[in-house]
Design a protein around this motif. Structure first.
Motif, PDB file in Angstrom:
ATOM      1  N   GLN A 100       0.810  -1.209   0.000  1.00 11.67           N
ATOM      2  CA  GLN A 100       0.000   0.000   0.000  1.00 11.67           C
ATOM      3  C   GLN A 100       0.847   1.264   0.000  1.00 11.67           C
ATOM      4  OE1 GLN A 100      -3.542   0.319  -0.176  1.00 11.67           O
ATOM      5  NE2 GLN A 100      -3.189  -1.767  -0.889  1.00 11.67           N
ATOM      6  N   ARG A 101       2.064   1.177   0.515  1.00 12.86           N
ATOM      7  CA  ARG A 101       2.924   2.362   0.490  1.00 12.86           C
ATOM      8  C   ARG A 101       3.939   2.323  -0.663  1.00 12.86           C
ATOM      9  NH1 ARG A 101       5.828   0.766   6.092  1.00 12.86           N
ATOM     10  NH2 ARG A 101       7.766  -0.165   5.317  1.00 12.86           N
ATOM     11  N   GLY A 102       3.700   1.440  -1.624  1.00 15.64           N
ATOM     12  CA  GLY A 102       4.531   1.407  -2.823  1.00 15.64           C
ATOM     13  C   GLY A 102       5.793   0.593  -2.709  1.00 15.64           C
ATOM     14  N   GLU A 103       5.938  -0.180  -1.632  1.00 15.07           N
ATOM     15  CA  GLU A 103       7.128  -1.006  -1.427  1.00 15.07           C
ATOM     16  C   GLU A 103       6.778  -2.476  -1.644  1.00 15.07           C
ATOM     17  OE1 GLU A 103      10.068  -0.028  -1.524  1.00 15.07           O
ATOM     18  OE2 GLU A 103      10.806   0.702   0.399  1.00 15.07           O
ATOM     19  N   SER A 104       6.325  -2.791  -2.836  1.00 15.21           N
ATOM     20  CA  SER A 104       5.918  -4.164  -3.136  1.00 15.21           C
ATOM     21  C   SER A 104       7.034  -5.168  -2.911  1.00 15.21           C
ATOM     22  CB  SER A 104       5.427  -4.254  -4.584  1.00 15.21           C
ATOM     23  OG  SER A 104       6.446  -3.827  -5.483  1.00 15.21           O
ATOM     24  N   VAL A 105       8.278  -4.740  -3.051  1.00 21.00           N
ATOM     25  CA  VAL A 105       9.403  -5.656  -2.904  1.00 21.00           C
ATOM     26  C   VAL A 105       9.549  -6.134  -1.455  1.00 21.00           C
ATOM     27  CG1 VAL A 105      11.178  -3.909  -2.450  1.00 21.00           C
ATOM     28  CG2 VAL A 105      11.797  -6.009  -3.678  1.00 21.00           C
ATOM     29  N   LEU A 106       8.906  -5.467  -0.501  1.00 21.60           N
ATOM     30  CA  LEU A 106       8.945  -5.881   0.895  1.00 21.60           C
ATOM     31  C   LEU A 106       7.750  -6.743   1.286  1.00 21.60           C
ATOM     32  CD1 LEU A 106      10.137  -2.595   2.673  1.00 21.60           C
ATOM     33  CD2 LEU A 106      11.511  -4.569   1.993  1.00 21.60           C
ATOM     34  N   CYS A 107       6.841  -6.980   0.369  1.00 27.89           N
ATOM     35  CA  CYS A 107       5.634  -7.765   0.643  1.00 27.89           C
ATOM     36  C   CYS A 107       6.014  -9.126   1.234  1.00 27.89           C
ATOM     37  CB  CYS A 107       4.830  -7.950  -0.633  1.00 27.89           C
ATOM     38  SG  CYS A 107       3.375  -9.019  -0.465  1.00 27.89           S
ATOM     39  N   ALA A 108       5.412  -9.455   2.374  1.00 30.69           N
ATOM     40  CA  ALA A 108       5.747 -10.711   3.059  1.00 30.69           C
ATOM     41  C   ALA A 108       5.290 -11.938   2.283  1.00 30.69           C
ATOM     42  CB  ALA A 108       5.141 -10.725   4.460  1.00 30.69           C
ATOM     43  N   SER A 109       4.323 -11.769   1.389  1.00 29.05           N
ATOM     44  CA  SER A 109       3.821 -12.911   0.627  1.00 29.05           C
ATOM     45  C   SER A 109       4.211 -12.831  -0.853  1.00 29.05           C
ATOM     46  CB  SER A 109       2.299 -13.002   0.759  1.00 29.05           C
ATOM     47  OG  SER A 109       1.677 -11.812   0.308  1.00 29.05           O
ATOM     48  N   ILE A 110       5.225 -12.034  -1.176  1.00 27.57           N
ATOM     49  CA  ILE A 110       5.647 -11.894  -2.567  1.00 27.57           C
ATOM     50  C   ILE A 110       6.103 -13.248  -3.113  1.00 27.57           C
ATOM     51  CG2 ILE A 110       8.072 -11.342  -2.075  1.00 27.57           C
ATOM     52  CD1 ILE A 110       7.864  -9.222  -4.328  1.00 27.57           C
ATOM     53  N   GLN A 111       5.796 -13.486  -4.368  1.00 28.16           N
ATOM     54  CA  GLN A 111       6.245 -14.683  -5.070  1.00 28.16           C
ATOM     55  C   GLN A 111       7.071 -14.263  -6.279  1.00 28.16           C
ATOM     56  OE1 GLN A 111       2.679 -17.018  -5.974  1.00 28.16           O
ATOM     57  NE2 GLN A 111       3.139 -18.308  -4.215  1.00 28.16           N
ATOM     58  N   TYR A 112       8.210 -14.903  -6.431  1.00 26.48           N
ATOM     59  CA  TYR A 112       9.078 -14.606  -7.571  1.00 26.48           C
ATOM     60  C   TYR A 112       8.950 -15.698  -8.624  1.00 26.48           C
ATOM     61  CZ  TYR A 112      11.277 -11.015  -4.724  1.00 26.48           C
ATOM     62  OH  TYR A 112      11.494  -9.903  -3.957  1.00 26.48           O
ATOM     63  N   ILE A 113       8.793 -15.269  -9.869  1.00 24.76           N
ATOM     64  CA  ILE A 113       8.807 -16.239 -10.957  1.00 24.76           C
ATOM     65  C   ILE A 113      10.206 -16.839 -11.035  1.00 24.76           C
ATOM     66  CG2 ILE A 113       6.956 -15.116 -12.256  1.00 24.76           C
ATOM     67  CD1 ILE A 113       9.062 -13.835 -14.026  1.00 24.76           C
ATOM     68  N   GLY A 114      10.267 -18.105 -11.385  1.00 18.55           N
ATOM     69  CA  GLY A 114      11.549 -18.801 -11.413  1.00 18.55           C
ATOM     70  C   GLY A 114      11.973 -19.331 -10.063  1.00 18.55           C
ATOM     71  N   GLU A 115      11.241 -18.939  -9.007  1.00 16.66           N
ATOM     72  CA  GLU A 115      11.532 -19.425  -7.659  1.00 16.66           C
ATOM     73  C   GLU A 115      10.288 -20.080  -7.059  1.00 16.66           C
ATOM     74  OE1 GLU A 115      13.672 -16.758  -5.011  1.00 16.66           O
ATOM     75  OE2 GLU A 115      14.138 -15.463  -6.709  1.00 16.66           O
ATOM     76  N   HIS A 116       9.278 -19.259  -6.773  1.00 19.38           N
ATOM     77  CA  HIS A 116       8.053 -19.775  -6.159  1.00 19.38           C
ATOM     78  C   HIS A 116       7.028 -20.242  -7.191  1.00 19.38           C
ATOM     79  CE1 HIS A 116       9.733 -16.610  -3.433  1.00 19.38           C
ATOM     80  NE2 HIS A 116       9.632 -17.606  -2.579  1.00 19.38           N
ATOM     81  N   ARG A 117       7.156 -19.767  -8.411  1.00 19.39           N
ATOM     82  CA  ARG A 117       6.239 -20.152  -9.484  1.00 19.39           C
ATOM     83  C   ARG A 117       7.007 -20.168 -10.795  1.00 19.39           C
ATOM     84  NH1 ARG A 117       1.677 -15.640  -9.496  1.00 19.39           N
ATOM     85  NH2 ARG A 117       1.396 -16.243 -11.678  1.00 19.39           N
ATOM     86  N   ASP A 118       6.414 -20.727 -11.834  1.00 17.63           N
ATOM     87  CA  ASP A 118       7.144 -20.926 -13.087  1.00 17.63           C
ATOM     88  C   ASP A 118       7.676 -19.614 -13.654  1.00 17.63           C
ATOM     89  OD1 ASP A 118       6.947 -23.668 -13.136  1.00 17.63           O
ATOM     90  OD2 ASP A 118       5.063 -23.680 -14.260  1.00 17.63           O
ATOM     91  N   GLY A 119       8.865 -19.722 -14.262  1.00 19.69           N
ATOM     92  CA  GLY A 119       9.589 -18.547 -14.711  1.00 19.69           C
ATOM     93  C   GLY A 119       9.614 -18.341 -16.210  1.00 19.69           C
ATOM     94  N   THR A 120      10.660 -17.650 -16.658  1.00 21.22           N
ATOM     95  CA  THR A 120      10.714 -17.114 -18.019  1.00 21.22           C
ATOM     96  C   THR A 120      11.452 -17.991 -19.019  1.00 21.22           C
ATOM     97  OG1 THR A 120      12.675 -15.848 -17.357  1.00 21.22           O
ATOM     98  CG2 THR A 120      10.530 -14.734 -17.246  1.00 21.22           C
ATOM     99  N   PHE A 121      12.002 -19.123 -18.609  1.00 18.79           N
ATOM    100  CA  PHE A 121      12.656 -20.004 -19.572  1.00 18.79           C
ATOM    101  C   PHE A 121      11.591 -20.880 -20.232  1.00 18.79           C
ATOM    102  CE2 PHE A 121      16.922 -20.065 -17.029  1.00 18.79           C
ATOM    103  CZ  PHE A 121      17.059 -18.700 -17.270  1.00 18.79           C
ATOM    104  N   ALA A 122      10.683 -20.223 -20.910  1.00 19.18           N
ATOM    105  CA  ALA A 122       9.535 -20.904 -21.517  1.00 19.18           C
ATOM    106  C   ALA A 122       8.987 -20.036 -22.639  1.00 19.18           C
ATOM    107  CB  ALA A 122       8.447 -21.156 -20.473  1.00 19.18           C
ATOM    108  N   ASP A 123       8.205 -20.644 -23.511  1.00 22.81           N
ATOM    109  CA  ASP A 123       7.632 -19.896 -24.629  1.00 22.81           C
ATOM    110  C   ASP A 123       6.644 -18.830 -24.166  1.00 22.81           C
ATOM    111  OD1 ASP A 123       9.020 -21.267 -26.632  1.00 22.81           O
ATOM    112  OD2 ASP A 123       7.500 -22.848 -26.753  1.00 22.81           O
TER     113      ASP A 123
END
Length: 344
Positions: A100-123
């Motif tokens: 809410q204060r614009g610091e999405s990178v600090l979100c406690a539930s953030i998910q990163y592609i290639g780590e927590h969910r499928d990433g960019t080595f794909a079509d």
């Protein structure tokens, strides 16, 4: 669709190239046909162990990427089909106090592609529209993909954390790596002075040609003494480092009074000698930093477009040659980003 994914943890034997299910776009998301991605150290970490990162197997690797919008909501006002785009790899909740204060990178539930969910080595990949940005027109797909992790990380380290000013001097450890090269480019385009280190004299020469003001061969020179000599005994205002324990003492000794260290990695160890007396007597500041927010990515992309910044690409590989690309990154011999062509 074709993708590169891990089936377990170990070496390159767990990294496969094959077919994966096509992602299904949900309302509010964008379906992107990927054209390029680049390798990051986390790809090696996910292959080797992935310890501490919640994920399921098989897992498609890859954090950053660029491509073409294929599908988007009719109500979308920024993105449109066939538009060239880059992506931000961190998918935040959008509702917590940090988001809410614009610091999405600090979100406690953030998910990163290639780590927590499928990433960019794909079509293809599906992402929330907020994570997809128009691509700078001056860049090719590989160069644009390189912005999403390394340049964004360096941007936050320099301008948000260290509050770097154009008249200041920055010491950058390990030139040749993606974050370090990104920091060098940003410092010089912003008008600052940069001192770089490396154990490889060839990388130092390339960095000097790119505009570095001084170079320290850390294999044979005392880094702190060399930095003091290059700054007339004053020291630097900012240290950018992602090495950790092996360089920490020299990083502290290289700072001017009131100087700032920003760290984003610990590849050589995470338990350095603290030297607390130096920290409080000289009033040094230490910042931790990872990636960057959606707003910082927007600012970075604008800076790239205005200044014609072009990320340094070390080498190009096809998705089929992912093992060779991973070996190139693991060797530490690269100068710039190792790029993967996803599709033509």
């Amino acid at each position: 669709m074709k993708s590169a994914y891990i089936t377990g943890h170990g070496g390159n034997e767990v990294v496969k190239v094959g077919e994966s299910p096509m992602p299904i776009r949900k309302p509010g998301e964008v379906l992107v046909q990927l054209r390029a991605a680049t390798l990051n150290r986390i790809d090696l970490y996910m292959r080797d162990s992935g310890a501490g990162i919640t994920h399921s197997l098989p897992q498609i690797l890859g954090l950053d990427g660029s491509g073409i919008v294929l599908e988007v909501d009719d109500s979308e006002t920024v993105l449109s089909p066939q538009q060239r785009v880059v992506i931000h790899p961190g998918i935040a909740c959008g509702r917590c106090e940090y988001c809410q204060r614009g610091e999405s990178v600090l979100c406690a539930s953030i998910q990163y592609i290639g780590e927590h969910r499928d990433g960019t080595f794909a079509d293809y990949i599906c992402l929330p529209a907020a994570n997809v940005f128009p691509m700078p027109e001056t860049l090719d797909f590989a160069q644009a993909a390189a912005l999403g992790v390394n340049h964004l990380t360096a941007w936050r380290m320099l301008f948000t954390k260290a509050q770097f000013k154009p008249w200041e001097t920055v010491l950058i450890f390990g030139i040749g790596g993606g974050v370090s090269l990104a920091a060098l480019q940003l410092v010089k385009l912003a008008g600052g002075r940069a001192i770089v280190t490396s154990r490889d004299p060839g990388k130092l020469q390339r960095a000097l040609k790119m505009g570095a003001d001084a170079a320290v061969h850390s294999e044979v020179e005392d880094v702190a003494k060399a930095v003091m000599a290059a700054t007339d005994g004053r020291g630097v205002d900012v240290v950018i480092e992602n090495v950790g324990q092996a360089v920490w003492t020299n990083a502290l000794r290289s700072l001017a009074r009131g100087g700032r260290i920003v760290t984003c990695g610990a590849t050589s160890g995470d338990q350095p000698y603290a030297d607390l007396r130096r920290i409080f007597i000289r009033q040094l500041q230490i910042f931790g930093s990872t990636l960057g927010s959606l707003n910082e990515y927007r600012d970075l992309l604008g800076f790239v477009a205005r200044n014609s910044l072009r990320p340094v690409i070390d080498s190009h590989y096809s998705l089929q040659d992912i093992h060779v690309a991973l070996d190139r990154l693991a060797s530490g011999s690269q100068f710039g980003k190792v790029a993967i062509a996803i599709s033509e």
